[in-house]
Design an enzyme around this catalytic site. Structure first.
Site, short mmCIF file in Angstrom:
data_model
loop_
_atom_site.label_atom_id
_atom_site.label_comp_id
_atom_site.label_asym_id
_atom_site.label_seq_id
_atom_site.Cartn_x
_atom_site.Cartn_y
_atom_site.Cartn_z
N LYS A 167 41.98 41.88 51.62
CA LYS A 167 41.08 43.01 51.73
C LYS A 167 39.79 42.65 51.00
O LYS A 167 39.70 42.74 49.77
CB LYS A 167 41.72 44.27 51.13
CG LYS A 167 40.99 45.58 51.50
CD LYS A 167 39.77 45.79 50.64
CE LYS A 167 38.96 47.01 51.07
NZ LYS A 167 37.61 47.00 50.42
N GLU B 54 41.97 40.07 37.50
CA GLU B 54 40.88 39.31 36.87
C GLU B 54 39.68 40.25 36.87
O GLU B 54 39.08 40.50 37.91
CB GLU B 54 40.61 38.02 37.64
CG GLU B 54 39.81 37.00 36.85
CD GLU B 54 38.33 37.12 37.13
OE1 GLU B 54 37.64 37.82 36.34
OE2 GLU B 54 37.86 36.52 38.09
N CYS C 98 31.76 37.37 36.68
CA CYS C 98 32.56 37.99 35.64
C CYS C 98 32.51 37.23 34.33
O CYS C 98 32.67 37.80 33.26
CB CYS C 98 34.02 38.10 36.11
SG CYS C 98 34.72 36.54 36.66
N GLU D 166 29.56 45.82 30.63
CA GLU D 166 29.24 44.74 31.57
C GLU D 166 28.09 45.17 32.47
O GLU D 166 28.13 46.24 33.09
CB GLU D 166 30.46 44.39 32.42
CG GLU D 166 30.22 43.20 33.32
CD GLU D 166 31.45 42.82 34.12
OE1 GLU D 166 31.71 41.62 34.28
OE2 GLU D 166 32.16 43.73 34.59
N GLY E 189 37.75 42.21 40.18
CA GLY E 189 36.72 43.24 40.23
C GLY E 189 36.45 43.78 38.84
O GLY E 189 36.78 43.15 37.84
#
Length: 492
Positions: free
Chosen positions: A175, A250, A284, A385, A228
């Site tokens: 997905k 992750e 990330c 973030e 994500g």
């Protein structure tokens, strides 16, 4: 303009909704393809097809060596089609063609690596403490794996999940992000060409609530692998926990890039630039907190500004471009909001801090590389973030002060230490709470070694042998070697 189809049970098909949505090129702002809008019906069909394939002799009857051969064939096809896949992904998410081309070639290496590992992971004979029995362990696949990937590196992050999942004997439903689905649909064409049995690989595109949630909730889903943000990761983990599904998560990071006064400053400046401005900060592992020892602070910032100011910003399809656009409009707006937040909290913007528009910047989905100084670690810009080209520069006094600041966040994905002192390097490595610590380099990854986070940066590991074991379950087998049981009423 191409209109894509879903790939379910070995067939290319229209979505049950009969609806498609546009995918937009970040640089030009042009609609260049139409993506099927899947829904729960499509998600359920994909999981059920993957479950049938998992049980079928066409897949479950293959030896581990035969699975490895299929993965190698798939990897060879990716290598042959790397340029085409790279162009599709670059158009879809706006990353630099120079970086995407390299990433796609590396995708093939992930499949080659796990193809080789497919028949190398075995159980063991256990020297059991019981007389008259023979005990051994074996690894078995889990079943249907749902892999949910983000928009920043779709092909690369898919390979981190897909390669070990298939090598272990699972089947998979992919997905992708609704912003960047085209490259994974193209990847499915290569999987079909490689000869995977029908239902082993499936791709369902669409929105998270309409496709992602049903995939995670489905009773036949055995594991979810998700990359994500931490908010999305927590939601996935909650849903998976309802049926005790295994997860690999992750998630985000707020990684410290620590420079000591004995470091090679020229190399450390390059490392700081690479850490947060490569990929326009949309990674990330971005080194978004630059920790500088106080006696080199001003000198280092001066050098850093000089290098970043010379970055070539513009069309990501050109090989000499160094900074491209932000991949999605919502992310562009979020980054600008966080820049304003940092200014409101008292950080000093010494470079950038604004959008870029006009000639050479397409439809204006650009943000100037931004550097904030006088940042303290309790500021929101140092804790949250950003996922964009924004760097927070923080002072520290000594090793213990640097480690305290480095660990004082909710995340723990990565970190770096720049020093010529080997003892100092090991001292910091042992105390930093992060899944990856680089010494005198930044953003290095490999299929041969695990990657993942501490704290809110996730669960589990991707890469290396450890990742393959994330897609197995362990069975213990007991075989009696004695014909008679002495007393059936007593535990043996």
């Amino acid at each position: 303009m191409e209109q894509f189809q879903l790939y379910i049970d070995g067939e290319w098909c229209a979505p049950s909704s009969g609806e498609w949505f546009d995918t937009v090129e970040p640089y030009s702002g042009e609609v260049w393809a139409r993506i099927p809008r899947g829904n729960a019906e499509d998600a359920n069909r994909a999981v059920e097809a993957a479950h049938r394939a998992f049980l079928s002799p066409e897949w479950s009857g293959l030896s581990a060596t035969q699975r490895g051969a299929l993965l190698r064939r798939f990897a060879d096809l990716i290598e042959v089609n790397a340029d085409r896949l790279g162009r599709i992904e670059q158009r879809d998410n706006g990353k630099l063609i120079a970086e995407v081309s390299s990433q796609v070639k590396n995708v093939a290496q992930w499949f080659h690596y796990y193809a080789g590992l497919a028949d190398k992971i075995g159980g063991s004979v256990v020297p059991i403490n019981k007389p008259g029995v023979f005990n051994y362990t074996k690894y078995e696949p889990l079943g249907v794996v749902v892999a949910i990937t983000p928009w920043n590196s779709p092909l690369s992050l898919t390979s981190w999940k897909m390669a070990p999942a298939l090598a272990a004997g699972n089947t998979i439903v992919l997905k992708p992000s609704e912003f960047t689905s085209a490259s994974l649909l193209e990847l499915a064409k290569l999987a079909e060409q490689a000869g995977f049995p029908r239902g082993v690989v499936n791709v369902v595109t669409g929105y998270g609530a309409e496709v992602g949630e049903p995939l995670v909730r489905h009773r036949l889903t055995a594991k979810v692998a998700f990359t994500g943000g931490d908010i999305g990761g927590r939601a996935v983990n909650r849903l998976a926990a309802e049926d005790l599904k295994k997860v690999t998560l992750e998630l985000g990071g707020k990684s410290p890039n620590i420079v000591f006064d004995d470091a090679d400053l020229d190399q450390a400046v390059k490392g700081a630039v690479s850490g947060v401005f490569a990929a326009s900060g949309q990674t990330c592992m971005a080194g978004s907190r630059l920790l500088l020892q106080e006696n080199i602070y001003d000198t280092f910032v001066e050098r850093l500004i000089a290098m970043v100011s010379e970055a070539r910003i513009g069309d990501p399809s050109q090989m000499d471009t160094q900074v491209g656009p932000i991949a999605t409009r919502p992310q562009w707006e979020k980054i600008l909001g966080m820049i304003q937040m940092a200014k409101d909290d008292g950080a000093t913007c010494v470079l950038g801090g604004h959008p870029l528009t006009g000639e050479g910047f397409g439809q204006g989905q650009f943000i100037a590389p931004t550097i904030f100084t006088n940042v303290t670690n309790d500021m929101r810009i140092a804790q949250q973030e950003v996922f964009g080209p924004v760097l927070s520069v923080i002072r520290f006094k000594n090793e213990d002060d640097a480690i305290r600041i480095a660990n004082d966040v909710d995340f723990g994905l990565a970190a770096a230490v720049w020093t010529r002192d080997l003892h100092r390097a090991f001292y910091c490595v042992d105390r930093i709470r992060a899944g990856t610590v680089w010494v005198n380099n930044y953003r290095s990854t490999s299929f041969t070694t695990p990657f993942g986070g501490y704290k809110m940066s996730g669960l589990g590991r991707e890469g290396g042998v450890e990742a393959l074991k994330e897609y197995y379950q362990t069975k213990s087998v007991w075989i009696t070697t004695q014909p008679d049981r002495a007393n059936p009423f007593i535990l043996g």
